[in-house]
Design an enzyme around this catalytic site. Structure first.
Site, short mmCIF file in Angstrom:
data_model
loop_
_atom_site.label_atom_id
_atom_site.label_comp_id
_atom_site.label_asym_id
_atom_site.label_seq_id
_atom_site.Cartn_x
_atom_site.Cartn_y
_atom_site.Cartn_z
CE1 TYR A 145 13.60 -14.15 -7.59
CE2 TYR A 145 15.33 -13.86 -5.96
CZ TYR A 145 13.99 -13.87 -6.30
OH TYR A 145 13.05 -13.58 -5.35
NE ARG A 198 5.68 -4.83 -6.69
CZ ARG A 198 6.38 -5.94 -6.41
NH1 ARG A 198 7.37 -6.36 -7.18
NH2 ARG A 198 6.08 -6.67 -5.35
CE LYS A 216 10.03 -13.89 -7.20
NZ LYS A 216 10.33 -13.61 -5.80
CD GLU A 287 6.83 -13.21 -7.27
OE1 GLU A 287 6.62 -14.28 -6.68
OE2 GLU A 287 7.38 -12.23 -6.71
CG ASP A 288 6.86 -9.09 -8.96
OD1 ASP A 288 6.81 -9.34 -7.73
OD2 ASP A 288 7.94 -8.93 -9.55
CG ASP A 310 7.10 -14.71 -3.58
OD1 ASP A 310 7.43 -15.16 -2.48
OD2 ASP A 310 7.91 -14.29 -4.43
CG ASP A 311 5.43 -9.83 -4.76
OD1 ASP A 311 6.65 -9.70 -4.80
OD2 ASP A 311 4.77 -10.29 -5.70
CG ASN A 466 14.60 -7.03 -4.82
OD1 ASN A 466 15.68 -6.95 -4.28
ND2 ASN A 466 13.64 -7.82 -4.35
N1 LIG Z 1 13.19 -8.35 -0.78
C1 LIG Z 1 12.09 -8.98 -1.10
O1 LIG Z 1 11.96 -10.20 -0.89
C2 LIG Z 1 10.97 -8.26 -1.75
C3 LIG Z 1 11.11 -6.98 -2.18
N2 LIG Z 1 10.06 -6.34 -2.77
C4 LIG Z 1 10.31 -5.00 -3.26
O2 LIG Z 1 9.51 -4.09 -2.57
C5 LIG Z 1 9.26 -2.98 -3.40
C6 LIG Z 1 7.82 -2.59 -3.25
O3 LIG Z 1 6.96 -3.63 -3.66
P1 LIG Z 1 5.39 -3.45 -3.49
O4 LIG Z 1 5.04 -3.23 -2.08
O5 LIG Z 1 4.71 -4.57 -4.12
O6 LIG Z 1 5.16 -2.14 -4.35
P2 LIG Z 1 4.00 -1.10 -4.31
O7 LIG Z 1 4.11 -0.28 -5.52
O8 LIG Z 1 2.73 -1.80 -4.02
O9 LIG Z 1 4.33 -0.21 -3.03
C7 LIG Z 1 5.30 0.77 -2.98
C8 LIG Z 1 5.04 1.62 -1.76
O10 LIG Z 1 6.11 2.52 -1.61
C9 LIG Z 1 5.60 3.79 -1.34
N3 LIG Z 1 6.52 4.85 -1.74
C10 LIG Z 1 6.74 5.37 -2.96
N4 LIG Z 1 7.59 6.39 -2.88
C11 LIG Z 1 7.94 6.51 -1.59
C12 LIG Z 1 8.77 7.40 -0.88
N5 LIG Z 1 9.42 8.37 -1.51
N6 LIG Z 1 8.89 7.25 0.45
C13 LIG Z 1 8.23 6.26 1.10
N7 LIG Z 1 7.41 5.40 0.47
C14 LIG Z 1 7.28 5.53 -0.84
C15 LIG Z 1 4.28 3.85 -2.11
O11 LIG Z 1 3.43 4.87 -1.61
C16 LIG Z 1 3.77 2.46 -1.85
O12 LIG Z 1 3.10 2.43 -0.62
C17 LIG Z 1 9.71 -3.38 -4.79
O13 LIG Z 1 10.93 -2.76 -5.09
C18 LIG Z 1 9.93 -4.86 -4.70
O14 LIG Z 1 10.98 -5.29 -5.53
C19 LIG Z 1 8.84 -6.92 -2.91
C20 LIG Z 1 8.65 -8.20 -2.52
C21 LIG Z 1 9.70 -8.99 -1.95
C1 LIG Z 2 11.71 -10.46 -4.58
C2 LIG Z 2 10.41 -10.09 -5.09
O1 LIG Z 2 9.51 -10.89 -5.10
C3 LIG Z 2 10.18 -8.75 -5.53
O2 LIG Z 2 11.07 -7.92 -5.44
O3 LIG Z 2 9.06 -8.49 -6.00
MG LIG Z 3 7.89 -10.27 -6.30
#
Ligand SMILES: NC(=O)C1=CN([C@@H]2O[C@H](COP(=O)(O)OP(=O)(O)OC[C@H]3O[C@@H](n4cnc5c(N)ncnc54)[C@H](O)[C@@H]3O)[C@@H](O)[C@H]2O)C=CC1
Ligand SMILES: CC(=O)C(=O)O
Ligand SMILES: [Mg+2]
Length: 625
Positions: A145, A198, A216, A287-288, A310-311, A466
């Site tokens: 993971y 993504r 996952k 997912e993603d 999930d996201d 991540n």
């Molecule tokens: N810890 C967890 O359980 C999870 C973590 N994530 C992580 O969250 C991250 C984002 O995922 P999504 O929202 O789906 O991606 P996304 O691409 O839809 O959104 C990214 C956002 O970040 C913004 N962004 C880009 N550069 C930026 C900056 N310099 N300053 C502030 N904001 C900025 C973008 O404008 C956009 O709104 C990924 O790295 C993913 O791995 C996602 C789901 C679960």
């Molecule tokens: C953890 C997860 O789902 C993500 O980073 O997209």
């Molecule tokens: Mg995800």
């Protein structure tokens, strides 16, 4: 003379052919196939996965489409048909890459080597693989993971060996309803599907995103005890907009631009119809998917299918549990959550999901009225790639619009449209700084220094992006700059920080892995037709309540991954209970809806535990076809 030599040549050819025939006949008896001489085809008496799993006949990505149709393996391989030469080049490139990486330092090749070894075990012996994974979850979850799965996806075209899961591509339009029957299992409980647009914070990885669906589902088996024979990772390959992959001769996916608009929707609709036709009770986890589609697909399907994103939804629940934990960690009553000032960096599928869930929870605490909902809005400041989102922004994303700061508010706070994250943190002095931006290092020294002036007695820092390299900051940076008294929770795992004098800065892992397996298992066992908001809320609240007061006061607001099977069981039980209360539960196997309704809380837990698969070797009995 001429005739003699001709005869000799002929006889030697005949001899060779006879030898081939003998070999073929011998092979027939042991391998259950017949071979005829010359260019005539090899007759095999197996199809589908049996062909792919037989190293004698498997050609992997080189099977032509007519062969794929003939052998019932269409959809079981990535869609790009490779030549023999390309296959060789791909193998050599992978080998060379490992050598190059080894010179760069030990970490990447080391984890990839571990992944390969585990993956080979997965291919050989699933029961043993899951036994190893469950018993060493702390060590191997970061391999199967996040973070290693991210690296695996980036290199998947090189790492791909044996097929796992199904591939539906834009080239399969009109075929999915029959292709779905190429999957060998008659029962599938869980599908994790991605379109690769993504993957974690790594962007568009096209067909290579299948790795995240596999990772996952590994957690579904290890944490939720879903039977590994009833899980199906799916990649929907609608092309890629990743320029590098479009040009890479060794890329395994469709080398064309992503489908968009109606064409895209038609592919996803066809996939959903196909899988629900064959497995009407399956649960599909999205997912993603890039945000652009994540919300639209969720709205499109959530009232008609057993599915969730999930996201958007899993992450929201996990973050919410952490935010409530941060309130508890300050020794404050839960109602104080509604007073928290929260700065969120990132307004994509994950960020917006978290914002919506946190706002609703605050509103509920304040009486669940429209006024409460409106007033909760003002607790959030959202910063995306263009800076602080305010109502002054042109073409504001509709999902982010409800969180745009009002012009008057920004003026009062000496902020403006597009203000930097550091400016926002400096002016707002938030209780929580949460990152879902996918930008590694975004919580810079300047940002963290500004957070030192937080009005909270115990500021919370959640760099949730991540994999590890995309985390907005490291725990060392957070503890050293903001102070020892913070709450820290990251999306990928970090080691605790030694603060000196015997004190430890605890690194929590705020990852949706603490919820999605329980949401899936609870939905399965309740037999609910949909995954309702109430079921998701119950899951989040269960996680929030899981840690003891003593732990929380020490800054431990999420369980250790070593307890993932236990928390998953609890979450699943909470989901089942909620589904029963909402009258959504239709039951599972002999436990029909009436029987379910008779269960008390302890019995629900027992029911969940009893239905969790554990890795044990069954007794095998042979029966002829
Ligand atoms: N810890 C967890 O359980 C999870 C973590 N994530 C992580 O969250 C991250 C984002 O995922 P999504 O929202 O789906 O991606 P996304 O691409 O839809 O959104 C990214 C956002 O970040 C913004 N962004 C880009 N550069 C930026 C900056 N310099 N300053 C502030 N904001 C900025 C973008 O404008 C956009 O709104 C990924 O790295 C993913 O791995 C996602 C789901 C679960
Ligand atoms: C953890 C997860 O789902 C993500 O980073 O997209
Ligand atoms: Mg995800």
């Amino acid at each position: 003379m001429a005739n003699v030599s001709h005869q000799m040549r002929l006889s030697s050819t005949l001899l060779r052919r006879l030898q081939q025939r003998v070999t073929a006949v011998n092979s027939t008896s042991s391998r259950n196939f017949t071979t005829t001489e010359g260019h005539r085809p090899t007759i095999v008496h197996k199809r589908s996965l049996d062909i792919l799993h037989d190293p004698w006949f498997n050609k992997g990505t080189a099977f032509s489409f007519t062969e794929r149709d003939r052998l019932h393996i269409r959809g079981l391989l990535p869609p790009n048909v490779m030549s023999f030469e390309q296959q060789t080049a791909r193998f050599m490139a992978d080998l060379k890459r490992l050598e190059v990486q080894a010179r760069d330092g030990p970490s990447d090749p080391y984890v990839l080597a571990k992944w390969r070894i585990l993956n080979r075990l997965h291919d050989r012996n699933e029961t043993l693989y899951y036994k190893v994974l469950i018993e060493n979850i702390e060590e191997y979850a970061p391999i199967v993971y996040t973070p290693t799965v991210g690296l695996v996806c980036q290199k998947y075209s090189g790492l791909f060996r044996r097929p796992r899961g199904m591939y539906f591509s834009a080239a399969d339009r009109g075929e999915m309803m029959s292709m779905v029957y190429n999957w060998p299992a008659d029962q599938v409980d869980m599908i994790v599907v991605t379109d690769g647009s993504r993957i974690l914070g790594l962007g568009d990885l096209g067909v290579q995103g299948i790795g995240i669906a596999i990772g996952k589902l590994d957690l579904y088996v290890a944490a939720a005890g879903i039977n590994p024979q009833r899980v199906l990772p799916v990649m929907i390959d609608v092309g890629t907009d990743n320029e590098k992959l479009l040009k890479d001769p060794l890329y395994l996916g469709l080398q064309e631009r992503r489908l968009d608009g109606e064409e895209y929707l038609e592919v996803i609709d066809e996939f959903m119809e196909a899988v629900y036709t064959r497995w009407p009770h399956v649960i599909v986890q999205f997912e993603d998917f890039q945000s652009k589609w994540a919300f639209k697909l969720l709205q499109r399907y959530r009232n008609n299918y057993r599915m969730f994103n999930d996201d958007v939804q899993g992450t929201a629940g996990v973050a919410l549990a952490g935010l409530l934990g941060a309130v508890r960690a300050q020794g404050r009553p839960m109602i104080d959550f509604s007073k928290m000032k929260i700065v969120v960096a990132g307004a994509g599928s994950a960020g917006i999901g978290v914002l919506n869930a946190a706002r609703k929870t605050m509103a509920r605490m304040l009486g669940n009225t429209e006024i409460a909902f409106e007033s909760a809005r003002s607790q959030f400041w959202v910063v995306d790639a263009k800076g602080l989102i305010t109502e002054a922004r042109d073409n504001i994303d509709p999902d982010a619009r409800p969180f745009a700061r009002k012009i008057k508010e920004t003026e009062r706070q000496r902020l403006r449209e597009g203000a930097t994250l550091a400016e926002v943190v400096h002016q707002v002095k938030p209780d929580v700084l949460l990152g879902l931006s996918a930008v590694g290092g975004l919580f810079s020294k300047e940002v963290l220094e500004a957070l030192r002036h937080s009005t909270s007695t115990r500021p919370a820092i959640f760099p949730m992006s991540n994999p590890t390299r995309n985390a907005e900051c490291t725990p060392e940076e957070a503890f050293s700059i903001v102070g020892d008294n913070i709450i820290f929770a990251s999306g990928s795992p970090f080691k605790d920080v030694d603060l000196g004098n015997g004190h430890v800065g605890h690194c929590n892992q705020a990852n949706n892995m603490f919820l999605f397996p329980g949401i899936g298992l609870g939905t399965l066992l309740s037999g609910s037709r949909i995954v309702s908001d109430g079921m998701l809320q119950a899951a989040a609240e269960c996680l929030a309540a899981y840690m003891t007061e003593e732990d929380v006061l020490k800054g431990v607001i999420y369980p250790s991954i070593s307890r993932i099977r236990d928390i998953t069981k609890e979450v699943a039980a909470a989901v089942v209970k909620e589904a029963i209360e909402e009258d959504l539960a239709e039951g599972y196997r002999e436990m029909d809806s009436r029987e379910l309704r008779k269960l008390d809380e302890a019995q629900i837990s027992e029911f969940v535990e009893k239905n969790m698969w554990s890795p044990d070797y069954p007794t095998l009995v042979y029966k002829k076809d």
